[in-house]
Design a protein around this motif. Structure first.
Motif, short mmCIF file in Angstrom:
data_model
loop_
_atom_site.label_atom_id
_atom_site.label_comp_id
_atom_site.label_asym_id
_atom_site.label_seq_id
_atom_site.Cartn_x
_atom_site.Cartn_y
_atom_site.Cartn_z
N LEU A 181 0.83 -1.21 0.00
CA LEU A 181 0.00 0.00 0.00
C LEU A 181 0.86 1.25 0.00
O LEU A 181 0.67 2.16 -0.84
N PHE A 182 1.82 1.32 0.92
CA PHE A 182 2.59 2.54 1.05
C PHE A 182 3.60 2.70 -0.08
O PHE A 182 3.94 3.83 -0.46
N ALA A 183 4.07 1.59 -0.65
CA ALA A 183 4.91 1.69 -1.84
C ALA A 183 4.10 2.24 -3.00
O ALA A 183 4.57 3.09 -3.78
N ALA A 184 2.85 1.76 -3.14
CA ALA A 184 1.98 2.26 -4.20
C ALA A 184 1.64 3.73 -3.99
O ALA A 184 1.58 4.52 -4.94
N LEU A 200 12.74 -1.61 -2.03
CA LEU A 200 11.70 -0.60 -2.14
C LEU A 200 11.12 -0.25 -0.77
O LEU A 200 10.85 0.90 -0.47
N ALA A 201 10.94 -1.27 0.06
CA ALA A 201 10.38 -1.03 1.39
C ALA A 201 11.28 -0.11 2.21
O ALA A 201 10.79 0.74 2.97
N ARG A 202 12.60 -0.26 2.05
CA ARG A 202 13.52 0.60 2.81
C ARG A 202 13.41 2.05 2.35
O ARG A 202 13.48 2.98 3.16
N LYS A 252 4.95 2.41 11.65
CA LYS A 252 4.95 1.13 12.37
C LYS A 252 4.87 -0.04 11.39
O LYS A 252 5.60 -1.03 11.52
N ASP A 253 3.99 0.08 10.39
CA ASP A 253 3.82 -1.01 9.43
C ASP A 253 5.07 -1.23 8.58
O ASP A 253 5.42 -2.37 8.25
N MET A 254 5.74 -0.15 8.22
CA MET A 254 6.97 -0.31 7.44
C MET A 254 8.08 -0.93 8.29
O MET A 254 8.90 -1.70 7.78
N ARG A 255 8.12 -0.62 9.57
CA ARG A 255 9.09 -1.29 10.46
C ARG A 255 8.82 -2.79 10.50
O ARG A 255 9.75 -3.61 10.45
N SER A 256 7.53 -3.16 10.59
CA SER A 256 7.16 -4.57 10.62
C SER A 256 7.56 -5.27 9.33
O SER A 256 8.02 -6.41 9.33
#
Length: 306
Positions: free
Chosen positions: A184-187, A263-265, A245-249
């Protein structure tokens, strides 16, 4: 059932925007609902939705058959479940904790191991945001023993439209939610970059959303989050802190598995920029503002944007 009564009693631990709507929908569906939230204003308002207030998670556990955990993060979850007056202190082996919070898969797996012999665990995080919680149209990603999922299916369906069995072990639901959030957050970041570029090139932002949403580049994030940058002044009801928080997870999961998270980083870095700029406040459409700031161009500078 508690006290030999016929009606199932359901607890709700955490009555923020998500938990409030979940509790309301359970009450409307005919369940007797008991709530706990440490905030005085939440306790005082519970009667508005026919929810009885408990003095502690332990008290809530003692008078319910199953309890939903809908808190912000692992720290709050740890306290709600394992503190001196936490859920575990009032639960028994026939009680079920339904984890609907978005928590780290590592944390959820450890919680389930610790709960063995004390109470049962159903890992059932949700997707759909406050809008879905309000309308009872959430997607629920359930993992746990098949018999337990079957027994609690009516409860889950009172809160969500799509209840999907993703596995028989606690932690798999949390894993599914974690990868969903990272996508979601990458999009959102990708969509924000290109909408800013398109508007700076001369396109109308609402026209971009209209065209791309019915084209191959469309996404939920583009349609439901990006336009809030100019429609609601970056407000969505879903906080940027949750995104962090979700990206840390997501990174914790990838690192534990040894998988790529390039990409997540980068998305995590962008979220951290926004968190620092707004002192941890604000909602997730601020992802658009982060891109605007880096691009030195704000969509609302267009004359046709409010």
């Amino acid at each position: 059932m508690k006290n030999g009564e016929n009606a199932m009693h359901i607890g709700m631990m955490g009555l923020g925007q998500m938990g409030w709507n979940l509790a309301k929908n359970l009450s409307v569906a005919g369940y007797s609902v008991v709530g706990f939230d440490p905030r005085p204003d939440s306790r005082e308002r519970m009667a508005e939705i026919n929810v009885k207030a408990a003095a502690s998670p332990a008290e809530l556990a003692a008078v319910t058959d199953a309890a939903v955990l809908m808190v912000l993060n692992t720290e709050q979850a740890e306290a709600a479940v394992w503190a001196e007056n936490g859920f575990a202190a009032g639960a028994d082996k026939d009680q079920t904790l339904i984890i609907m919070s978005s928590l780290s898969p590592v944390f959820v797996r450890a919680l389930a191991v610790r709960a063995k012999g004390k109470f049962r665990v159903l890992d059932a995080p949700v997707s759909g945001g406050v809008e879905g919680a309000r309308a009872a149209t959430l997607t629920i990603m359930a993992s746990g023993p098949a018999a337990l999922q079957h027994a609690l299916m009516p409860v889950l369906r009172a809160m969500g439209k799509n209840v999907i069995n993703v596995g028989d072990e606690a932690g798999l639901g949390a894993t599914m939610k974690t990868i969903n959030q990272a996508m979601l957050f990458a999009a959102l970041a990708s969509a924000a970059e290109m909408v800013v570029a398109g508007v700076k090139a001369g396109l109308d932002p609402d026209t971009i959303i209209k065209v791309i949403s019915i084209s191959s580049g469309g996404s939920w994030a583009l349609e439901h989050r990006v336009p809030l940058a100019w429609q609601t002044d970056y407000a969505s009801g879903a906080t940027l802190a949750i995104a962090a928080k979700d990206m840390r997870s997501a990174l914790e999961l990838a690192d534990s598995l040894g998988t790529s998270a390039t990409l997540a980083r980068e998305v995590r870095r962008l979220v951290d920029i926004g968190m620092a700029r707004h002192q941890g406040q604000g909602d997730d459409p601020l992802m658009v503002e982060i891109i605007e700031q880096l691009s030195d161009f704000y969509i609302r500078s267009r004359s046709n944007c409010p």
